[in-house]
Design a protein around this motif. Structure first.
Motif, PDB file in Angstrom:
ATOM      1  N   ARG A 107       0.702  -1.140   0.373  1.00 19.95           N
ATOM      2  CA  ARG A 107      -0.089   0.113  -0.350  1.00 19.95           C
ATOM      3  C   ARG A 107       0.820   1.159   0.024  1.00 19.95           C
ATOM      4  O   ARG A 107       1.624   1.574   0.464  1.00 19.95           O
ATOM      5  CB  ARG A 107      -0.671   0.122   0.838  1.00 19.95           C
ATOM      6  CG  ARG A 107      -2.095  -1.130   1.171  1.00 19.95           C
ATOM      7  CD  ARG A 107      -2.965  -0.581   2.101  1.00 19.95           C
ATOM      8  NE  ARG A 107      -2.284  -0.383   3.541  1.00 19.95           N
ATOM      9  CZ  ARG A 107      -3.639  -0.169   4.857  1.00 19.95           C
ATOM     10  NH1 ARG A 107      -5.033   0.182   4.549  1.00 19.95           N
ATOM     11  NH2 ARG A 107      -3.253  -0.985   6.042  1.00 19.95           N
ATOM     12  N   GLU A 108       0.576   2.068  -0.601  1.00 14.32           N
ATOM     13  CA  GLU A 108       1.491   3.601  -1.296  1.00 14.32           C
ATOM     14  C   GLU A 108       2.548   2.872  -1.310  1.00 14.32           C
ATOM     15  O   GLU A 108       3.024   3.776   0.136  1.00 14.32           O
ATOM     16  CB  GLU A 108       0.722   4.235  -0.081  1.00 14.32           C
ATOM     17  CG  GLU A 108      -0.500   4.729  -0.052  1.00 14.32           C
ATOM     18  CD  GLU A 108      -1.470   5.782   1.406  1.00 14.32           C
ATOM     19  OE1 GLU A 108      -0.152   5.992   2.542  1.00 14.32           O
ATOM     20  OE2 GLU A 108      -2.886   5.956   0.789  1.00 14.32           O
ATOM     21  N   GLY A 109       3.600   2.221  -1.999  1.00  9.76           N
ATOM     22  CA  GLY A 109       4.142   2.134  -1.937  1.00  9.76           C
ATOM     23  C   GLY A 109       5.238   0.891  -0.639  1.00  9.76           C
ATOM     24  O   GLY A 109       6.790   0.901  -0.548  1.00  9.76           O
ATOM     25  N   HIS A 110       4.630   0.548   0.398  1.00  9.99           N
ATOM     26  CA  HIS A 110       5.018   0.282   1.211  1.00  9.99           C
ATOM     27  C   HIS A 110       4.744  -1.483   1.311  1.00  9.99           C
ATOM     28  O   HIS A 110       3.272  -1.389   1.244  1.00  9.99           O
ATOM     29  CB  HIS A 110       4.900   0.808   2.477  1.00  9.99           C
ATOM     30  CG  HIS A 110       4.829   1.772   2.744  1.00  9.99           C
ATOM     31  ND1 HIS A 110       6.339   2.732   3.071  1.00  9.99           N
ATOM     32  CD2 HIS A 110       4.118   3.629   2.589  1.00  9.99           C
ATOM     33  CE1 HIS A 110       6.797   3.343   2.976  1.00  9.99           C
ATOM     34  NE2 HIS A 110       5.689   4.466   2.799  1.00  9.99           N
ATOM     35  N   LEU A 111       5.471  -2.017   1.416  1.00 12.85           N
ATOM     36  CA  LEU A 111       4.824  -3.702   2.581  1.00 12.85           C
ATOM     37  C   LEU A 111       4.364  -3.323   3.416  1.00 12.85           C
ATOM     38  O   LEU A 111       4.760  -3.205   4.726  1.00 12.85           O
ATOM     39  CB  LEU A 111       6.183  -4.798   2.415  1.00 12.85           C
ATOM     40  CG  LEU A 111       5.470  -5.610   2.880  1.00 12.85           C
ATOM     41  CD1 LEU A 111       4.822  -7.038   1.969  1.00 12.85           C
ATOM     42  CD2 LEU A 111       7.278  -7.187   3.421  1.00 12.85           C
TER      43      LEU A 111
END
Length: 278
Positions: free
Chosen positions: A129-133
């Motif tokens: 989500r939003e570039g994060h794991l």
């Protein structure tokens, strides 16, 4: 519930893993990096670059793979439309236990696919989500289906000399580097990895040899590479670069998907190197 796990092989063997990509209910070969989410109302839709659209339904390919005793292939739903989901269910039901399923998988729908015959579910977007794991979402998936039924899609692109997982139709770079540290850690939460070399996927440009070598050296669990393979020489290159530890998918280059590489030749190669029954 019927399912078939990853077939055990000797330490230095490699298998061909087949695929069925479904878009708008049809089996297609699409350059994945050209896929886009639906535009806002009033915008002109951007059509993906399609290399091939089959006249045959998804279950035709599932039946073919079953007849060839190919396991561990993947069905990927490229879109959220009902026709694509129905086609995926038909493929899974045609070859129970022989295929994995990816595309929009979450804890709420995973068991529907497993009950339909998927051996594993493949997850990307739900855990990023939003570039994060999102570690909590990953735990949710593991809790829902079990580590042994979960495949993580770590399809990636190279930036500044490092491979990073890409999400959102392969358009968005995440902050997760694909390297020995991340592969060792993520292997605690899944049974396999699926990795598309996005920069060469669907383009028949040859494989991303450096990525294959990284996977062969660093992955502690089975891993399948997809992207760019278009000849028997490319398959041999995967075998060499991956030290016999990396399985390979071939898509648009195959004659069954409109390409020039004979499926029969790939099957002969698979039988030679994976020890599959003739």
């Amino acid at each position: 519930m019927v399912w078939r796990g990853f077939a055990s092989r000797d330490q230095h063997s490699i298998a061909f893993r087949p695929c069925i990509d479904i878009h708008k209910g049809k089996v297609k070969q699409i350059v994945g990096s050209t896929l886009r989410d639906l535009p806002q109302t009033g915008s002109t839709p951007v059509q993906p670059q399609t290399n091939f659209e089959s006249e045959f339904p998804a279950q035709f390919y599932a039946n073919l793979y079953q007849e060839c005793n190919l396991t561990g292939g993947h069905v990927i739903i490229l879109g959220a439309d009902a026709a694509s989901k129905n086609a995926a269910f038909e493929a899974l039901q045609a070859y129970p236990g022989g295929l994995q399923l990816g595309g929009g998988v979450s804890p709420s729908n995973a068991f529907a696919y497993l009950d339909a015959g998927a051996s594993h579910v493949i997850v990307t977007s739900y855990v990023f989500r939003e570039g994060h794991l999102d570690a909590e979402r990953l735990k949710e998936m593991v809790s829902a289906v079990g580590k042994e039924r979960l495949v993580l899609d770590l399809s990636c692109r190279r930036r500044d000399g490092t491979y990073y997982v890409v999400t959102d139709r392969w358009q968005r770079f995440s902050e997760l580097a694909v390297d020995e540290v991340s592969l060792q850690e993520l292997a605690k939460s899944c049974s396999e990895f699926l990795v598309h070399g996005v920069d060469v996927e669907g383009k028949r440009l040859g494989i991303d040899e450096e990525l294959v070598a990284l996977l062969g050296q660093s992955s502690p669990i089975p891993v399948t590479y997809a992207g760019g393979a278009s000849s028997m020489a490319d398959l041999e290159q995967v075998r060499a670069a991956g030290k016999g530890q990396v399985d390979v998918t071939v898509g648009s280059a195959l004659d069954i998907f409109g390409g020039s590489l004979p499926f029969a030749d790939v099957m002969d190669w698979h039988r030679q190197h994976a020890g599959a029954a003739p």
